[in-house]
Write a protein that holds these residues in place. Sequence first.
Motif, mmCIF file in Angstrom:
data_model
loop_
_atom_site.group_PDB
_atom_site.id
_atom_site.type_symbol
_atom_site.label_atom_id
_atom_site.label_comp_id
_atom_site.label_asym_id
_atom_site.label_seq_id
_atom_site.Cartn_x
_atom_site.Cartn_y
_atom_site.Cartn_z
ATOM 1 N N SER A 72 -2.147 -6.143 3.820
ATOM 2 C CA SER A 72 -3.049 -5.877 4.935
ATOM 3 C C SER A 72 -3.705 -7.177 5.346
ATOM 4 O O SER A 72 -3.938 -8.060 4.519
ATOM 5 N N LEU B 213 -2.572 -6.098 10.315
ATOM 6 C CA LEU B 213 -1.480 -5.518 9.523
ATOM 7 C C LEU B 213 -2.078 -4.522 8.541
ATOM 8 O O LEU B 213 -3.127 -4.785 7.954
ATOM 9 N N ILE C 16 1.691 -2.963 4.736
ATOM 10 C CA ILE C 16 3.099 -3.286 4.991
ATOM 11 C C ILE C 16 3.820 -3.549 3.669
ATOM 12 O O ILE C 16 3.365 -4.354 2.861
ATOM 13 N N LEU D 64 7.528 -4.893 2.204
ATOM 14 C CA LEU D 64 8.663 -5.654 2.737
ATOM 15 C C LEU D 64 9.385 -6.319 1.581
ATOM 16 O O LEU D 64 8.752 -6.710 0.597
ATOM 17 N N LEU E 237 2.641 -11.282 10.111
ATOM 18 C CA LEU E 237 3.317 -10.974 8.847
ATOM 19 C C LEU E 237 4.094 -12.191 8.351
ATOM 20 O O LEU E 237 4.040 -12.552 7.178
ATOM 21 N N GLN F 279 13.323 -3.967 10.349
ATOM 22 C CA GLN F 279 12.033 -3.342 10.061
ATOM 23 C C GLN F 279 11.262 -3.334 11.375
ATOM 24 O O GLN F 279 11.008 -4.389 11.959
ATOM 25 N N LEU G 89 8.020 -2.798 13.465
ATOM 26 C CA LEU G 89 6.561 -2.743 13.335
ATOM 27 C C LEU G 89 5.959 -2.219 14.628
ATOM 28 O O LEU G 89 6.430 -2.504 15.722
ATOM 29 N N ARG H 166 1.749 -1.487 11.570
ATOM 30 C CA ARG H 166 2.336 -0.670 10.500
ATOM 31 C C ARG H 166 3.857 -0.652 10.635
ATOM 32 O O ARG H 166 4.382 -0.933 11.698
ATOM 33 N N THR H 167 4.528 -0.303 9.541
ATOM 34 C CA THR H 167 5.976 -0.159 9.614
ATOM 35 C C THR H 167 6.295 1.219 10.186
ATOM 36 O O THR H 167 5.902 2.238 9.616
ATOM 37 N N GLU I 207 12.355 1.510 8.896
ATOM 38 C CA GLU I 207 12.989 0.409 8.175
ATOM 39 C C GLU I 207 14.355 0.883 7.711
ATOM 40 O O GLU I 207 14.492 2.039 7.281
#
Lengths: 265, 332
Positions: free
Chosen positions: A10, A19, A22, A24, A45, A210, A212, A216-217, A220
């Motif tokens: 975040s 963010l 997340i 990843l 990110l 992915q 966004l 937020r995601t 994915e």
Amino acid sequence: MSHLIGRALSFKRDGQSILEQIDLHIEAGEMLGLIGPNGAGKSSLLRLLAGVTEADAGTLTLAGKPMNQLTPKSRAQQIAYLPQLTEVAWPMSVERLVSLGRLPHLEDWQQATPEDEAAIEKVIHQTDLTAFRNRPYNTLSGGEQARVQLARALVTEADILLADEPVSALDPAHQLDVMALLHAYVQAGHGVIIVLHDLALAAHYCNRLQLLHQGRTLAEGRADQVLSDHHLEAAYGIAINPPAQQSGHGFALPWRRIEADEKEP
Amino acid sequence: MVNLQQQRLILIICLMLVGAALLSLLTGSTSLPLYAALQQSFSEVDGVYGIILTELRIPRTLVAMVAGASLGLSGAVMQSLLRNPLASPGLVGSASGAALGAVTALYFGLSASFSLALPLGGIGGALLATLTAYLLAGREAGPLTLILAGVAVNAFALAMVSLLLNLAPSPYAVQEIALWMLGSLANISRNELWVMLPGTLIGWLLVWRRGHDLDLLTLGEETAGSMGVELEKLRWRLFIAIGLIVGSAISVTGSIGFIGLMIPHILRPLVGHQPSRLLIPSALGGALLLLLADIGVRTIPLDTEIKVGVITSLLGAPFFLWLILKQRRSGS
């Protein structure tokens, strides 16, 4: 084991959440495409992953080690970062600018070794910069400058390359050249995380995408999973041609904006 | 391959520097037969030529070289650090801070009773001004904010200098301060050289081996940060270095401007614009320029000696103008 893993990342700027939560990960030999509308948090990110800014919450590990335990130099040897805009302060020659990419491997007092020279030579050739090598950077066109920046990032030979819209200044032919270079880099066993606005290029070259949206995601996975009509409408408010469920191979050509009155309730 | 270019440049400036140093030893109101002076310097018997050489000309020449080198080097560091070709020690407040510190020492008569008061005041003032500019700008300031903070500190320090001049207790004090402000290498003794050396050497050492970091800053602060440059540490280190270097130099020589701006600018194209390769040539070039200016001062046939700071400013102002015009042409 994944090479670079971010968990629950975040990031806030001026109290505003950029963010949120997340997750990843990127493996060696893989290209991950970060897509999403402007302001979705893609560049933020990437900056977190590059170590340029610090996350407000969440963890980052690189090859099993918490990233904040690495020295900046050791991180720079393993992660190369190619930002969206680079203003070069001095009109240095192309060759010298590219050679800066080797500095993370050198001690403070050290001059370039033959190994460094060889790496520089190889990348200048690969990026088709041989003819420009002695030209001052500021005399190059936007597309040529973008290639110099890419060469500077590639020459570090880092395990992970983070590239923020590396093709946005390029014509279609050079876009394909750059994507092919990055593909070759991935084939050689490196990992690439690339921010792209061109969904067709993303679908074509990335192993995973992915998406966004608002920090937020949203989705994915493989291109055909992520580039669904539903996701694209939710994230961008667009329809693609042909519709994703018809094309089947995940190639997306943005076709038209979806007007407010035709959106799903 | 590329290094050859830098080495050749260094060699050329060094040769010119040696020539200028010899010329500086021979120039002055008394013409000096060098052989006799050297003979006297190394013999037991004191002779007037020997004294002039060892007590006046050699210290003056060395101080000119050390101070000039410091000013040239700090200009190159400042410009690379702030990624701005118009940056100079004067811009971030170091030079005016040094002037304020030294003038304070002069004003309260500290320098008369305690010989280190002037240099310590200069170093203290330069450090304080540089750090104030840095803190004012904030932790994550961009170069532009830093430069603005420097401008603010500069204005304040110069206003305080004017206030001290205004309030000076006697015409004598006013004259002493005003003449000091003009910048001069006359009446330099070995004492001044020893006084300026410690701060200068520490400052030079702090700059040592930061060349790669300055090279990486060419790509912008964000990219440099991603490539291993610890920006905040680097700034602290170099600001302290510049405070020490500029404070030591200015407190001994008085205000001497424009060397830090001009020299890196002239030499930059000759080293392919690479910041790390600019540092040593800029130091040598600064030494050469100040030495030549000081020789000029001693050869101009006037009853009153022109101060060397006046000469560098006379060279600097048009240079600045030329720079602005060039910038405008290439910028548009």
